[in-house]
Design a protein around this motif. Sequence first.
Motif, short mmCIF file in Angstrom:
data_model
loop_
_atom_site.label_atom_id
_atom_site.label_comp_id
_atom_site.label_asym_id
_atom_site.label_seq_id
_atom_site.Cartn_x
_atom_site.Cartn_y
_atom_site.Cartn_z
N UNK A 91 -11.24 7.75 4.09
CA UNK A 91 -10.42 8.60 4.14
C UNK A 91 -8.86 8.29 4.41
N UNK A 92 -8.48 7.31 3.70
CA UNK A 92 -7.31 6.75 3.84
C UNK A 92 -6.24 7.36 3.39
N UNK A 93 -6.44 8.33 1.98
CA UNK A 93 -5.40 9.07 1.50
C UNK A 93 -5.88 10.30 1.20
N UNK A 94 -4.90 11.32 1.39
CA UNK A 94 -5.27 12.78 1.18
C UNK A 94 -5.23 12.89 -0.40
N UNK A 95 -4.66 11.96 -1.27
CA UNK A 95 -4.83 11.99 -2.56
C UNK A 95 -5.96 11.25 -3.31
N UNK A 96 -6.64 10.73 -2.41
CA UNK A 96 -7.83 9.84 -2.92
C UNK A 96 -7.52 8.80 -3.89
N UNK A 97 -6.00 8.40 -3.88
CA UNK A 97 -5.61 7.25 -4.42
C UNK A 97 -6.21 6.10 -3.97
N UNK A 98 -6.30 5.01 -4.59
CA UNK A 98 -6.84 3.47 -4.27
C UNK A 98 -5.83 2.64 -4.41
N UNK A 150 -1.36 12.96 7.98
CA UNK A 150 -0.71 13.18 6.63
C UNK A 150 0.64 12.61 6.34
N UNK A 151 0.99 11.81 7.10
CA UNK A 151 2.27 10.94 6.71
C UNK A 151 2.19 10.42 5.25
N UNK A 152 3.64 10.42 4.81
CA UNK A 152 3.55 9.95 3.46
C UNK A 152 3.91 8.35 3.89
N UNK A 153 3.18 7.48 3.62
CA UNK A 153 3.50 6.11 4.34
C UNK A 153 3.38 5.18 3.23
N UNK A 154 4.22 4.03 3.16
CA UNK A 154 4.17 2.84 2.45
C UNK A 154 4.21 1.65 3.47
N UNK A 155 3.76 0.51 3.04
CA UNK A 155 3.56 -0.85 3.86
C UNK A 155 4.15 -1.69 3.23
N UNK A 156 4.71 -2.70 4.15
CA UNK A 156 4.95 -4.09 3.22
C UNK A 156 4.95 -4.91 4.72
N UNK A 157 5.09 -6.43 4.45
CA UNK A 157 5.08 -7.51 5.27
C UNK A 157 6.52 -7.77 5.53
N UNK A 158 6.89 -8.06 6.91
CA UNK A 158 8.16 -8.53 6.99
C UNK A 158 8.04 -10.18 7.02
N UNK A 166 0.78 -1.16 0.09
CA UNK A 166 0.08 -0.02 0.09
C UNK A 166 0.97 1.14 -0.14
N UNK A 167 0.59 1.91 -0.94
CA UNK A 167 1.42 3.34 -0.86
C UNK A 167 2.59 3.20 -1.58
N UNK A 168 3.75 4.15 -1.31
CA UNK A 168 3.49 5.19 -0.63
C UNK A 168 2.55 6.30 -1.02
N UNK A 169 1.74 6.75 -0.17
CA UNK A 169 0.80 7.68 -0.50
C UNK A 169 0.64 8.47 1.06
#
Length: 297
Positions: A282-289, A232-240, A223-226
């Motif tokens: 409202x998960x992203x301020x950019x409304x990206x999905x 308002x954090x620019x965040x990206x997620x991955x699994x360890x 997910x992200x980065x977005x």
Amino acid sequence: MTRTFDPRVFQLGYVALGVGDLPRSQTHYCEVIGLAEAARDSSTVYLSVGAEHHNLVLRNADDKALLHLGYQLKPETEIGDFIRDVEAFGLSAERKTDSQPGIADLVEVVAPGGNVFQFYADASIGPGFRRTGVAPMRLGHVAVITPEAGKLRAFYEDFLGFHYTDDIGGIATFMTCNRDHHVVNLVGLPQSRVHHIAFELSDNADHSKACDTLAAAGLPTLWGPARHCAGHNLAGYHYDPDRVMVELYTQMDVYVPATGIYEPRPWHRQNPLRPQSWRPEQMTNWETSFGFDLVTA
Ligand SMILES: [Fe+2]
């Protein structure tokens, strides 16, 4: 709402996780994320982002688990007074001496939902930044899922003095003990586990480098980065390797407790921006999905 007393702690020091394959997890966090080994024993490794003795504790376990969180007390804290206050709040406290490397004196508290906390005032300095792999700057926050979110929130707010900073749909509650938008995110669901741990990157350019580093290690960015709305954090997620979700972020909102508002930023859609309840969509301020559902992950 502004608190009437200052938080007793000033940062999340470390997260301790039970892992299914300790060598595999250590290799991941050292070689891909870029943490440094500070100490180890037969079943546990203590890893550092750099400056502090350890920020991530990995312990061999049958199943992955959130073992405990370490919060650093304000330097002037008298441990005896802190224990007295814990007990006055209705919880028991166990003082542990030389129970782990780098921290000679700590107090362990089991909070609602079986959530274990370790509080300490002093820790040894860390082994230094390795500047390899993802190379984060610091451990920033943790998101915890618990069926006792209300009681645990009361512990954070009424005992530790955290500030409420936002929530999402009343399900996820963000709180802070410093100027970061959140140091903890409590998710109220009938499960007990970590939702994610989060490391701060030095700037947004590091996101692309981090995603490339993860991809080279066979780890997709889920997910992200977005840019989030809450924080308002620019965040990206991955699994360890144990499928524990890890967030890498920059540009998180800066909370000013004295005013109860956030330092203004050009990307804010409100001025002034205050703590509030955001809608789950409202998960992203950019409304990206994204195909990966961060809400149900
Ligand atoms: Fe997060």
